[in-house]
Design a protein around this motif. Structure first.
Motif: not given
Lengths: 344, 392
Positions: A111-113, A115-116, A118-126, B211-212, B290, B292-293, B300-301
């Motif tokens: 999940n930690q990966i 998270e990184a 989907v944060t940077h690539e909003p177009e990528t689905s989970e 997570l999104k 990373k 993250l906002p 979360r952290y």
């Protein structure tokens, strides 16, 4: 060559109760796309400070005194917070010194990966992100079913690999590896370093390796930069620097490490202690520990100058090695001063 | 895990017996008994008093009485109150419990949530104006003399501004001929409130678990949350309960606010302290690296791992919401458990006092038990398999 990262006379100080610590002083270097730079030096010489400066992750008591850091020709220190946030991990990712502790203990590693990603690539689905994590795990050699485990269920080596997988998650252009393998035993260390190197070549990523261990740097770097007391003292192609080091400090550093393949030599330590960066010595910062120091060294700051193609050093009396490095070491062990024949 | 739970349950029962024993003998150690209340009454002769003593079983030895009590307690019989004779203790407790529970649960949850949110913010912005302001305000209320503070608030909001009702927990005129007894309404408030809380939790969990965080899911979550609340209100209105619920709720505002004001600083400072440690952890730095906002790194952290100690304090304070608070109940004329405990102890009403204390004790023990389980849920590193989690 296509420059990715450029440090231009970058100077950063820390404010402490005792005064200003001159942690990074006038560092100038540039890194091309796909190139691997090794940054080497003793503990406390400012290597990690340089890394943190590049990530713009400096603590509140730091101050950029001079200079700039350009990533893809944009000054990191004039970017907005949001722009910096977007640049992190997508542009520059990092493998932290304490890889063991850089995973959140209460979240599943996968999940930690995710998270990184989907944060940077909003177009990528989970789900897509999860698939990418699975392939990243395969790449770094962690069994896929470990994705949903917690960090404490991993061994040290696996955590290290997970952190590497995390750094690669967003296909960054540059990865800074700060002592990526210090916590591991030598065999695993070597294996992981080779793996990182292979991945780097495969995806044409730039890399900065930071280590106090010359052998680690030598193995995987194209370019080597040697740092002493917050300053760069020597930089050049890895072959040049390790075969014909010019700065006495580089020589000292290399003497302090055993060479497995090369001839045996006695390990030499550099006498004295690294200077206190609250009040560094005048002139060359290395002069109190240098057996080649002259009056000039005590008074004038040596200029950064080219000694060969792409090979720079800041020394008034650079070492001149005529033969091979191991011959030079042998000569030294025989009591002769290193490179003494060549310099007046 | 099962072995651990069974073990733990055994400990709970053992502790309970010890607790009841202590409570029982402490109350018995008070001089005199209830019949002495009639000493000064010339119309009740000595013989009548002795007869009463015999009837109540007070003529038997203390140990005999204790064994009887223990036997009855574990067969679920708390006895009959002396001072409210012949009402059973259980009856009285059940009458008072909902009132106390609703009031104190609301106050504790509110105070915890406020403390948690503020603690999280001030730890994140350590040394900034918010930090100092929240700490100073929090500590001021924390150290305020509670009865005085409640009087001041009553005076300002109920007496001078007439914004809120003065005294009592209901408006008697409204409840004359009401179709519901007050406790029924309290019961609905507990169940309804619980159902709404679970509903909200499920909604937010379902939409925001991922997570999104997409704006669409956030909007959906909030819409569903409003829908649930609207449905609950509509149901209350249709059944005619709403007006009574509102009456009780408006009487609750002042005591709840007072309780929250004096106690939020506890959770806040606990959270701040705990989080000042976690913000220095490498994984917080890594989270920032990373990209993250900021709020996610914080929530979360840094906050997520820091909240463990505050959970203990929450669970324990929830348990104490069963016992109520004498001062609050007195200041706001709230007929709850705290008052009953106090008056029964003064009146040497052993069954009622012991019953009330035992009741609180049971909840406290259950709360500890729940806290242990909650810990394992919140921190995956904690296992109860009988051996510590392997590190490294």
């Amino acid at each position: 060559m296509d420059t990715l990262l450029k440090l231009d006379d970058f100077t950063m100080h820390y404010r402490t109760k005792a005064g200003w610590v001159q942690a990074v002083d006038g560092v100038t270097l540039s890194l091309a796309r796909g190139q691997a730079l090794g940054l080497v030096g003793e503990s406390g010489c400012g290597k990690t400070s340089v890394a943190m400066s590049i990530m713009k992750l400096l603590p509140y008591n730091s101050k950029v005194v001079r200079g700039r850091i350009l990533f893809e020709d944009r000054d990191i220190y004039s970017m907005s917070d949001e722009e910096v946030r977007r640049m992190r991990w997508k542009g520059i990712a990092m493998i932290f010194q304490a890889a063991m502790n850089s995973l959140n203990p209460v979240y599943r590693v996968g999940n930690q990966i995710v998270e990184a990603i989907v944060t940077h690539e909003p177009e990528t689905s989970e789900r897509e992100a999860r698939e990418r994590v699975a392939s990243l795990f395969e790449l770094v050699g962690i069994p896929k079913e470990r994705v949903d485990h917690y960090p404490h269920e991993y061994s040290g080596g696996m955590k290290q690999r997970a952190v590497i997988a995390m750094a690669l998650a967003c296909n960054p252009k540059l990865v800074i590896a700060d002592e990526p393998t210090t916590a591991l035993d030598v065999i695993v260390q070597d294996k992981i370093l080779r793996e990182i190197d292979q991945i780097r070549r495969k995806i044409n990523m730039s890399m900065i390796y930071i280590s106090h261990d010359v052998s680690v740097i030598a193995e995987v770097s194209d370019v080597v930069a040697v740092m002493y007391a917050g300053k760069l003292v020597e930089m050049g192609p890895a072959d040049n620097v390790f075969k014909k080091p010019r700065h006495p400090y580089t020589c000292g550093l290399m003497m302090a490490y055993p060479s497995i393949l090369g001839d045996k030599h006695e390990l030499a330590t550099i006498p004295g202690e690294p200077p206190n960066l609250l009040d560094p010595p005048a002139g060359c910062r290395f002069h109190p520990r240098c057996d080649r120091a002259s009056v000039e060294c005590r008074e004038a700051d040596p200029v950064w100058r080219a000694v060969a193609e792409g090979h720079y050093t800041a020394c008034h009396n650079p070492v001149e090695i005529t033969g091979t490095w191991s011959e030079a070491v042998k000569a030294l062990n025989g009591g002769e001063r290193l490179g003494a024949s060549s310099n007046a | 895990m099962r072995r651990y739970l069974l073990n733990r349950l055994g400990q709970v029962v053992l502790t309970l017996i010890i607790y009841i024993t202590l409570v029982y003998f402490l109350l018995q150690a008070m001089p005199g008994d209830i019949t002495q209340m009639y000493l000064a009454n010339p119309r009740i002769p000595q013989a009548a008093r002795e007869e009463l003593q015999k009837q109540l079983g007070l003529d038997q030895g203390v140990v005999m009485q204790y064994l009887n009590y223990l036997k009855n307690f574990f067969s679920g019989e708390l006895g009959v109150s002396f001072s409210h004779y012949p009402r059973p203790v259980w009856d009285i407790l059940m009458e008072r419990l909902p009132r106390t529970f609703v009031l104190f649960l609301t106050a504790h949850v509110l105070s915890f949530y406020l403390g948690y949110l503020l603690g999280r913010i001030i730890a994140w912005r350590r040394g900034k104006v918010v930090d100092y302001a929240a700490t100073v305000v929090g500590i001021t209320f924390w150290t305020a003399f509670y009865p005085l503070l409640s009087l001041v608030l009553i005076w300002v909001f109920a007496y001078t501004l007439k914004l809120l009702p003065l005294n009592q927990f209901i408006e008697p005129r409204l409840w004359q001929g009401a179709p519901f007894p007050t406790n029924t309404v309290f019961g609905y408030m507990v169940y309804g409130g619980g159902a709404v809380a679970v509903g909200l939790f499920l909604v937010f969990y379902a939409f925001l678990r991922g997570l999104k965080r997409s704006r669409r899911n956030t909007a959906r979550a909030w819409l569903s949350a409003f829908a649930i609340i609207a449905v609950a209100l509509a149901v209350a209105w249709r059944t005619g309960l709403l007006v009574y619920i509102w009456d009780i709720a408006s009487h609750m505002i002042l005591p709840v606010c007072t309780l929250t004001l004096i106690s939020f600083a506890g959770t806040m400072l606990l959270m701040r302290d705990s989080m000042l440690e976690t913000v220095q952890e490498d994984y917080v730095m890594a989270a920032r690296a990373k990209g993250l906002p900021d709020t996610i790194v914080r929530d979360r952290y840094a906050a997520r791992t820091a909240m463990l100690p505050t959970v203990t304090s929450l669970v324990l304070s929830l348990a104490s919401s069963m016992s109520g608070g004498l001062v609050t109940e007195t200041m706001f004329s709230w007929p709850g458990l705290g008052q009953i405990l106090f008056h029964s102890a003064l009146a040497n009403d052993y069954p009622l006092a012991t019953g009330a204390l035992a009741f609180t004790g049971v909840f406290l023990l259950i709360a500890h038990f729940v806290a242990d389980i909650l810990y394992a849920v919140l921190d995956p590193r904690i296992t109860y398999a009988g051996q510590p989690a392997v590190e490294g």
